[in-house]
Design a protein around this motif. Structure first.
Motif, mmCIF file in Angstrom:
data_model
loop_
_atom_site.group_PDB
_atom_site.id
_atom_site.type_symbol
_atom_site.label_atom_id
_atom_site.label_comp_id
_atom_site.label_asym_id
_atom_site.label_seq_id
_atom_site.Cartn_x
_atom_site.Cartn_y
_atom_site.Cartn_z
ATOM 1 N N VAL C 45 0.821 -1.216 0.000
ATOM 2 C CA VAL C 45 0.000 0.000 0.000
ATOM 3 C C VAL C 45 0.852 1.262 0.000
ATOM 4 O O VAL C 45 0.580 2.220 -0.740
ATOM 5 N N ALA C 46 1.913 1.254 0.813
ATOM 6 C CA ALA C 46 2.773 2.435 0.891
ATOM 7 C C ALA C 46 3.311 2.811 -0.482
ATOM 8 O O ALA C 46 3.284 3.985 -0.886
ATOM 9 N N GLY C 47 3.798 1.808 -1.229
ATOM 10 C CA GLY C 47 4.352 2.070 -2.555
ATOM 11 C C GLY C 47 3.291 2.596 -3.505
ATOM 12 O O GLY C 47 3.536 3.522 -4.288
ATOM 13 N N VAL C 48 2.097 2.024 -3.428
ATOM 14 C CA VAL C 48 1.022 2.461 -4.321
ATOM 15 C C VAL C 48 0.708 3.933 -4.068
ATOM 16 O O VAL C 48 0.581 4.732 -5.009
ATOM 17 N N LYS C 49 0.629 4.295 -2.776
ATOM 18 C CA LYS C 49 0.324 5.689 -2.461
ATOM 19 C C LYS C 49 1.401 6.625 -2.998
ATOM 20 O O LYS C 49 1.123 7.681 -3.577
ATOM 21 N N LYS C 50 2.655 6.207 -2.827
ATOM 22 C CA LYS C 50 3.761 7.029 -3.310
ATOM 23 C C LYS C 50 3.670 7.213 -4.835
ATOM 24 O O LYS C 50 3.830 8.320 -5.358
ATOM 25 N N GLY C 51 3.384 6.107 -5.527
ATOM 26 C CA GLY C 51 3.281 6.161 -6.982
ATOM 27 C C GLY C 51 2.160 7.093 -7.423
ATOM 28 O O GLY C 51 2.319 7.899 -8.345
ATOM 29 N N LEU C 52 1.020 6.990 -6.730
ATOM 30 C CA LEU C 52 -0.119 7.844 -7.071
ATOM 31 C C LEU C 52 0.237 9.316 -6.863
ATOM 32 O O LEU C 52 -0.049 10.169 -7.706
ATOM 33 N N GLU C 53 0.889 9.595 -5.723
ATOM 34 C CA GLU C 53 1.265 10.987 -5.451
ATOM 35 C C GLU C 53 2.187 11.538 -6.522
ATOM 36 O O GLU C 53 1.992 12.645 -7.026
ATOM 37 N N GLU C 54 3.195 10.745 -6.878
ATOM 38 C CA GLU C 54 4.152 11.217 -7.892
ATOM 39 C C GLU C 54 3.454 11.543 -9.200
ATOM 40 O O GLU C 54 3.702 12.576 -9.820
ATOM 41 N N ALA C 55 2.550 10.643 -9.604
ATOM 42 C CA ALA C 55 1.872 10.852 -10.881
ATOM 43 C C ALA C 55 0.954 12.071 -10.808
ATOM 44 O O ALA C 55 0.848 12.848 -11.764
ATOM 45 N N CYS C 56 0.296 12.257 -9.660
ATOM 46 C CA CYS C 56 -0.603 13.402 -9.511
ATOM 47 C C CYS C 56 0.180 14.716 -9.484
ATOM 48 O O CYS C 56 -0.205 15.704 -10.112
ATOM 49 N N ASN C 57 1.303 14.701 -8.751
ATOM 50 C CA ASN C 57 2.135 15.912 -8.678
ATOM 51 C C ASN C 57 2.500 16.446 -10.055
ATOM 52 O O ASN C 57 2.497 17.647 -10.289
ATOM 53 N N LYS C 58 2.815 15.511 -10.969
ATOM 54 C CA LYS C 58 3.274 15.936 -12.292
ATOM 55 C C LYS C 58 2.238 16.782 -13.015
ATOM 56 O O LYS C 58 2.587 17.558 -13.908
ATOM 57 N N ILE C 59 0.926 16.575 -12.690
ATOM 58 C CA ILE C 59 -0.092 17.356 -13.397
ATOM 59 C C ILE C 59 -0.826 18.269 -12.418
ATOM 60 O O ILE C 59 -1.947 18.721 -12.679
ATOM 61 N N ASN C 60 -0.156 18.523 -11.273
ATOM 62 C CA ASN C 60 -0.682 19.478 -10.309
ATOM 63 C C ASN C 60 -2.103 19.182 -9.836
ATOM 64 O O ASN C 60 -2.957 20.058 -9.775
ATOM 65 N N ILE C 61 -2.365 17.916 -9.558
ATOM 66 C CA ILE C 61 -3.619 17.586 -8.875
ATOM 67 C C ILE C 61 -3.255 16.818 -7.611
ATOM 68 O O ILE C 61 -2.079 16.487 -7.407
ATOM 69 N N THR C 62 -4.208 16.556 -6.766
ATOM 70 C CA THR C 62 -3.939 15.731 -5.591
ATOM 71 C C THR C 62 -4.614 14.393 -5.786
ATOM 72 O O THR C 62 -5.514 14.241 -6.625
ATOM 73 N N VAL C 63 -4.165 13.413 -5.006
ATOM 74 C CA VAL C 63 -4.695 12.067 -5.150
ATOM 75 C C VAL C 63 -6.216 12.066 -4.968
ATOM 76 O O VAL C 63 -6.933 11.309 -5.626
ATOM 77 N N SER C 64 -6.714 12.966 -4.114
ATOM 78 C CA SER C 64 -8.146 12.967 -3.858
ATOM 79 C C SER C 64 -8.963 13.434 -5.068
ATOM 80 O O SER C 64 -10.173 13.259 -5.110
ATOM 81 N N ASP C 65 -8.275 14.015 -6.052
ATOM 82 C CA ASP C 65 -8.989 14.406 -7.279
ATOM 83 C C ASP C 65 -9.343 13.205 -8.154
ATOM 84 O O ASP C 65 -10.094 13.319 -9.116
ATOM 85 N N LEU C 66 -8.715 12.049 -7.875
ATOM 86 C CA LEU C 66 -8.965 10.864 -8.702
ATOM 87 C C LEU C 66 -10.372 10.347 -8.462
ATOM 88 O O LEU C 66 -10.892 10.390 -7.349
ATOM 89 N N ASP C 67 -10.990 9.838 -9.529
ATOM 90 C CA ASP C 67 -12.346 9.312 -9.386
ATOM 91 C C ASP C 67 -12.349 7.817 -9.109
ATOM 92 O O ASP C 67 -13.308 7.276 -8.576
ATOM 93 N N PHE C 68 -11.224 7.163 -9.468
ATOM 94 C CA PHE C 68 -11.303 5.726 -9.549
ATOM 95 C C PHE C 68 -9.904 5.145 -9.642
ATOM 96 O O PHE C 68 -9.042 5.691 -10.312
ATOM 97 N N ILE C 69 -9.670 4.016 -8.969
ATOM 98 C CA ILE C 69 -8.367 3.344 -9.079
ATOM 99 C C ILE C 69 -8.589 1.912 -9.522
ATOM 100 O O ILE C 69 -9.443 1.210 -8.979
ATOM 101 N N CYS C 70 -7.822 1.489 -10.514
ATOM 102 C CA CYS C 70 -7.898 0.117 -11.017
ATOM 103 C C CYS C 70 -6.624 -0.612 -10.645
ATOM 104 O O CYS C 70 -5.532 -0.232 -11.093
ATOM 105 N N LEU C 71 -6.728 -1.677 -9.860
ATOM 106 C CA LEU C 71 -5.552 -2.429 -9.429
ATOM 107 C C LEU C 71 -5.403 -3.670 -10.310
ATOM 108 O O LEU C 71 -6.391 -4.253 -10.728
ATOM 109 N N ASN C 72 -4.155 -4.085 -10.557
ATOM 110 C CA ASN C 72 -3.969 -5.312 -11.350
ATOM 111 C C ASN C 72 -4.290 -6.534 -10.512
ATOM 112 O O ASN C 72 -4.082 -6.565 -9.305
ATOM 113 N N GLU C 73 -4.788 -7.547 -11.174
ATOM 114 C CA GLU C 73 -4.939 -8.841 -10.526
ATOM 115 C C GLU C 73 -3.581 -9.529 -10.654
ATOM 116 O O GLU C 73 -3.321 -10.255 -11.605
ATOM 117 N N ALA C 74 -2.694 -9.227 -9.695
ATOM 118 C CA ALA C 74 -1.282 -9.600 -9.838
ATOM 119 C C ALA C 74 -1.104 -11.092 -10.066
ATOM 120 O O ALA C 74 -1.728 -11.914 -9.395
#
Ligand SMILES: Nc1ncnc2c1ncn2[C@@H]1O[C@H](COP(=O)(O)OP(=O)(O)O)[C@@H](O)[C@H]1O
Ligand SMILES: Nc1ncnc2c1ncn2[C@@H]1O[C@H](COP(=O)(O)OP(=O)(O)O)[C@@H](O)[C@H]1O
Ligand SMILES: [Mg+2]
Ligand SMILES: [Mg+2]
Lengths: 139, 607, 607, 139
Positions: C45-74
């Motif tokens: 979970v920690a890594g996922v959150k970090k990844g989401l933050e990094e991607a959001c930062n690049k386009i100047n939004i926050t993670v809470s702006d996301l509508d939906f998260i799709c996780l892989n069936e690893a």
């Protein structure tokens, strides 16, 4: 000359043939090695030798009119690697001597420094001079 | 004193051994000279005399002091080698410039339409272009024009330069772009076409233009078009810089050249196209082994080669051409660097090729004529000794540490000859095509040398790199210093260090590349042939039963071939190494020594 | 705006793709971070959150702006690697010193009895000796004593020296002899025994002691004794200097270590001893493919390794150990430099070894737990997307120039995963053991580094050699200059050039050797696995029918692996290259991209 | 100094500790590179630097009592590669500095120049001195 001024190839000149000097310097630059140009008094061969001793890269080129001398400090007193007079149209050759000055330090195979002017080069040279002359005196 | 000379006339070398056989044979002297003329012809006499003189000189006697000369019954084996290129790379409507100038300019990837430098003024602002700059334009002028265009809004994304001006122009640009220079045939560059220029940082290689999907991204290719760019991507792998230009009909093709079929007659008949490769040829050969004859499809390159071998052999022996049978071939996959047709900067592509060695055996060679001539000139009795293979075995067995059963491999120039002696002393022998000359040919063609002598030297001597005017570094890392400066033409070059000479190798190949080609060529020929020979001569084709293998012949003097063969055979628990004839001669003089020993035995038998 | 994030948790890397799917999916951002914890566990979970933050930062939004998260069936695939040495070289009663000191003295071959320097006075004149000189004796004194002995008629034919004094002593001798120095354990040299010392000229290698018949000549060996010296001769091949001492019971043996049997269960059962080598293991595997499980003979090394894999997997998934099935292995022949037991100078021998990678597949990983945790922490809806293979294919198809039918090869750390989509869109997938981690392990052990991080760096970055305090030369010959002197510890060393760091490689291996090991390791693992994967997943195991192969995953970023695979596949006319996901991501982000696309398609389907 | 006298490593000395000097020179010789020994006046560091400029191999070593300085002309004014005082028993270390002087020119990896004396070396050193003392004053 800055802090690292002598970390460069020393090019020393006296009344240099400008076209040749330009190509010589271009040859060094194309190989990515820095150079420093300064003028000299006294005997060309001897001064070039001394300059090669002072250069931290161990390489110096002397240009006196159309005579070019290439000296390498690691030649240990066995004379210059090149010493000869070039014709004004031997720009290619001046370029190659510049390439070689740099390649000595880079330890890369040297290019041929012998004169090898082609008919085409002579024709080009003549044409160039005619154009220059035409430009100088507008019809 | 009862002095006898054994004389072995080989294809390349004539060897002499002199012994006193008064009591037990006591060897006194030996010599080695070049064979004069083709083996088995009267021309050999001059070489034999020279060899005898050299050997006699060493012990301060004259040739006339000899009581007896024993000549080998030379094996009538002759080999020939040839090479066929089987692929050809052709660029139609030049699209690719993959050459590697020493000093390209800038770094990165640039995409745009090709335009001439003079046309920059007419380009709309915002247009993306790759600028083509001829040698006649001075680098300062070129940089000035590029800067001016950039200022007016033209997107100059890369440049293709004819002269060696890449760094010079790059240094003068306000906006850095990748520049590929030294593009000789710049006038053949198609203008107004989409082009991509890529230059990698020093120490790295390009990544986009060498990947088909990279090309697809750059040129917006459809899946079908992407399939067609594979050869371009492949050709650019490993480059530091490259240009790809997309023209409507532009294409790079690898064409397979039909070089003719080889027809092998053995237990059955097999036909294989040379372009099917060496592996196919050799496996077909094994299926129908032993071989009775080989021919080549008439009118093709292979056909020509096979006829040439037959011709030479027929002239030599006076037998009819149709009586000459090719009894072995060795095919080896190789590659030949060749100029790409339609290239813009003299690009080379590695074309696939097949190298072939062929071996022919005829009737007895006319050694009796040579014997007669010698007798007349020297007034010494000359006889022709036993079969060459038996003599070689006799000589090889004088190597310390050897015993029957034993196999010798005579690694010569034209053929690899082997003989087997079983526990009871019965000798069998066999000959295989391919030996030292084939190795030399492979080195010559794979490095694109076009100089057989140079290739022969590369084969025989270690390499070195000249690191300064006063020292060189051998391929093993050792350094050697000189008192006087080396010739400037050697500077920074890879060279061959012969005992009395240093020869620069006039190619851009790295030392490691030359070394790899040399070693691969030796393995392809001699490791392959050692295994073939051992299988074909061992009882029941079973290598595990063999104890001793002794290497003799000129190629056993090589500084790495014996080790390569030993290494391979060590997997089978076989003792293998270079022979040391009589504990002193190394891998030389086996047959000459055997002739002396055999003559001595025959005397004992009679007594 | 309707923002959706695709999240792919891999064994090593977690990747995120963010798109606006209001109309057609429009990708806005992506990121790549290290996976935290073992894949499929709440630690992720920690890594996922970090990844989401990094991607959001690049386009100047926050993670809470996301509508939906799709996780892989690893894919529940885990890989492990191990190495077994299968040969061992032992010297009984030390007989061989084969090490290569930098500066031996003299040149040539010397033979004689070993005597201590102090004993020289008691030696009869005319006796032939090899003198043993301890470090405590000054080189001037040593030379003086040797000269004096020579004057009194003792034949001093060579020397074995403990200190680094070879050249120093040689320079002071009136009669030059070969001298091997830096022999650390000189006190273990047996005295009064016949010994031979050989030193080759710079740039050359020894020729007598590396040839069994050379040894037979020197030591007057019988044929049977000659058979026993093969390992000595073999071990000395390629050396510049060597000493061989003959003691009555002295021997060098290469022993095969039984490392245990591997038992493969497939169509039938196969048992192969590890010591039979990788080829045997892999061909047996192919005979009984597909595999149900693999085990190792209990109580042996292989047994231990297989149990370890099962253990880890069982802990991770909560399944019983007996439910864990090993579904693929990759065995690779390799070698490990190891100190020779009984050596005198710390000699190393290259022991044969087998490297093994194993792959385990279990039931679904507990991704739903991770999804729940994410939802609770972020207050965003999280769903688990489709099968990983399907997602990867969907993402890979965004590479320009690709089309169905297509195969992707996901070159990861622990396993090579492949998926095939046919013309109709049906996807199949398969996993093979062995990937980037195995390459790193091979580099680590073949170079004897004992440093996994260093090996990983050698794998990823080009090599260079520091030629002076101010410049280095890359492996491709390019030169780079520095303004300030490099650290003296880098001088003349081979180094790895990372973007921000230069790391010296602390071994004596040449740059070419390191490069060759690196490239061989990559070929052994990835070219082998690419072929295995394509065969196992292609319809009818037929490679010729495939058009497109797209490489993705961490190891597709490698600077030479994609080219090696492309080169191999070009023989089959397959378009192969690194993927370029969405034309911009290179070979990364395939699954994350696929998750977004698949979700969008499912919405459309519902609408 | 013969014709080629300065094609060597310059070793300049002032009141050198003989045991260290001997090992230093041995270190150079073992690597196969020629050297020339001469004495110097003036400041050790500066003189060694100058000597390195004069040596055609670009390497000089200064020995002043038990201080050893290793200078390389290609260091371009970034100071000596080694400058330190050795104890009389650090003969191994002096040898390694000599090895490195030669290896700079040969472009071979340098040996460690840090002090790393072992117990055994100290014991050997003490024993050596005792023996020397005993020899000097016979019992
Ligand atoms: N020192 C050497 N190193 C490697 N190869 C050698 C050496 N001397 C001769 N050869 C090779 O040996 C071959 C000739 O072998 P030789 O036994 O003389 O032939 P033949 O038996 O036909 O007379 C040639 O290919 C030559 O290049
Ligand atoms: N730049 C690179 N060059 C070569 N290998 C790389 C590079 N980056 C990552 N790798 C390798 O990729 C592997 C991890 O691949 P990855 O796709 O991240 O694994 P996973 O799919 O299991 O998360 C490791 O073996 C790592 O060494
Ligand atoms: Mg250039
Ligand atoms: Mg030494």
């Amino acid at each position: 000359m800055g802090n690292n001024g002598n970390v460069s190839i020393f090019v020393i000149v006296k009344e240099p043939e400008q076209a040749l000097l330009k190509e010589l310097l271009a040859g060094i630059e194309e190989e990515g090695i820095p150079y420093t140009v300064s003028s000299f008094e006294g005997e060309a061969l001897n001064e070039t030798f001394k300059a090669s001793q002072l250069s931290k890269l161990g390489v110096a080129v002397g240009v006196w009119k159309n005579r070019i001398i290439l000296h390498y400090s690691k030649s240990r007193g066995f004379g210059p690697l090149f010493d000869g007079e070039l014709n004004g149209y031997e720009k290619e050759r001046a370029r190659r001597i510049g390439n070689n000055a740099a390649r000595l330090y880079k330890v890369m195979p040297l290019k041929d420094m012998r004169p090898n002017i082609t008919i085409k080069e002579i024709v080009d040279m003549v044409r160039e001079r005619v154009i220059a002359a035409l430009k100088a005196k507008p019809l | 004193m009862r002095l006898i000379a054994g004389v072995d006339i080989g294809n390349s070398t004539t060897e002499v051994a002199i012994a006193d056989i008064e009591n037990r044979p006591r060897f006194l002297s030996s010599s080695l000279v070049k064979t004069t003329g083709i083996k088995g012809t009267p021309d050999n006499v001059a070489g034999v005399k020279k060899g005898l003189e050299e050997a006699c000189n060493k012990i301060n006697i004259t040739v006339s002091d000899l009581d007896f000369i024993c000549l080998n019954e030379a094996t009538p084996v002759i080999g020939d080698v040839a090479m066929e290129t089987i692929t050809e790379t052709i660029i139609t409507e030049s699209t690719m410039i993959g050459h590697n100038p020493d000093t390209p300019g800038g770094v990165g990837l640039g995409i745009g339409k090709t335009v001439f430098l003079d046309e920059l003024d007419n380009i709309h602002s915002n247009e993306e272009v790759i600028c083509v700059i001829p040698k006649s334009t001075d680098f300062e002028m070129a940089a000035k024009l590029l800067n001016r265009a950039t200022e007016t809004g033209v997107k100059v994304n890369g440049a293709i330069v004819q002269g060696d001006d890449g760094v010079l122009i790059s240094n003068r640009l306000k906006k850095k772009i990748p520049i590929v220079d030294e593009v000789t045939y710049i006038d053949r560059v198609p203008m107004g076409m989409m082009a991509a220029v890529e230059v990698a940082a020093p120490g790295e290689t390009i990544r986009v233009l060498s990947n088909p999907y990279g090309l697809a991204t750059v040129f917006h290719l459809s899946p079908d078009e992407t399939k067609n760019v594979i050869p371009i991507a492949r050709a650019l792998i490993g480059n530091r810089s490259a240009v790809v230009i997309r023209t409507p009909e532009g294409d790079v093709k690898e064409r397979v050249i039909p070089a003719g079929k080889i027809i092998m007659y053995g237990a059955r008949e097999r036909r294989v196209g040379i372009e099917e490769g060496a592996e196919k040829i050799m496996s077909s050969l094994e299926e129908i082994w032993p071989l009775n004859d080989v021919s080549g499809e008439p009118g093709t390159n292979v056909g020509g080669m096979m006829e040439r071998v037959r011709q030479v052999m027929s002239e030599l022996t006076g037998q009819g051409i149709s009586d000459i049978k090719i009894q072995d071939i060795l095919a080896v996959d190789t590659f030949v660097p060749q100029k790409v047709k339609g290239g813009l900067a003299g690009e080379f592509a590695l074309e696939n090729a097949v190298a072939l060695a062929a071996m022919v055996k005829t009737n007895r060679l006319p050694m009796n004529i040579i014997a007669k001539m010698l007798e007349n000139e020297l007034h010494i009795k000359v006889i022709i000794g036993g079969v060459e293979a038996n003599m070689a075995i006799l000589g090889a067995l004088t190597t310390p540490g050897t015993d029957k059963p034993l196999i010798i491999l005579d690694l010569g120039g034209g053929s690899t000859d082997s003989a087997y002696i079983d526990r009871e002393g019965k000798v069998t022998s066999i000959h295989h095509a391919g030996a030292g000359d084939m190795v030399t040919m492979l080195i010559n063609s794979e490095l694109g040398l076009d100089d057989f002598n140079l290739a022969e030297d590369i084969k025989k001597y270690p390499l070195a790199h000249v690191e300064s005017l006063f020292n060189l570094r051998y391929e093993d890392g050792n350094i050697k210093f000189f008192d006087k400066p080396l010739d400037a033409s050697l500077f920074a070059r890879n060279i061959i260090v012969k005992p009395d000479e240093m020869i620069p190798i006039p190619t851009k190949h790295s030392l490691e590349k030359i070394r790899a080609v040399r070693r691969e060529a030796k393995k392809k020929v001699f490791v392959t042939n050692a295994i073939r020979a051992l299988k074909d001569i061992s009882p029941g084709r079973e290598l595990r039963g063999i104890d001793f293998v002794v290497l003799v012949g000129g190629s056993a003097l090589d500084f790495e071939i014996p080790e390569m063969i030993s290494d391979e055979l060590s997997h089978y628990g076989i003792v293998c190494g270079s022979g040391n004839i009589r504990g002193v001669e190394g891998p030389r003089n086996a047959v000459a020594t055997g002739l002396v020993l055999s003559y001595y035995e025959s005397l004992k038998g009679r007594a």
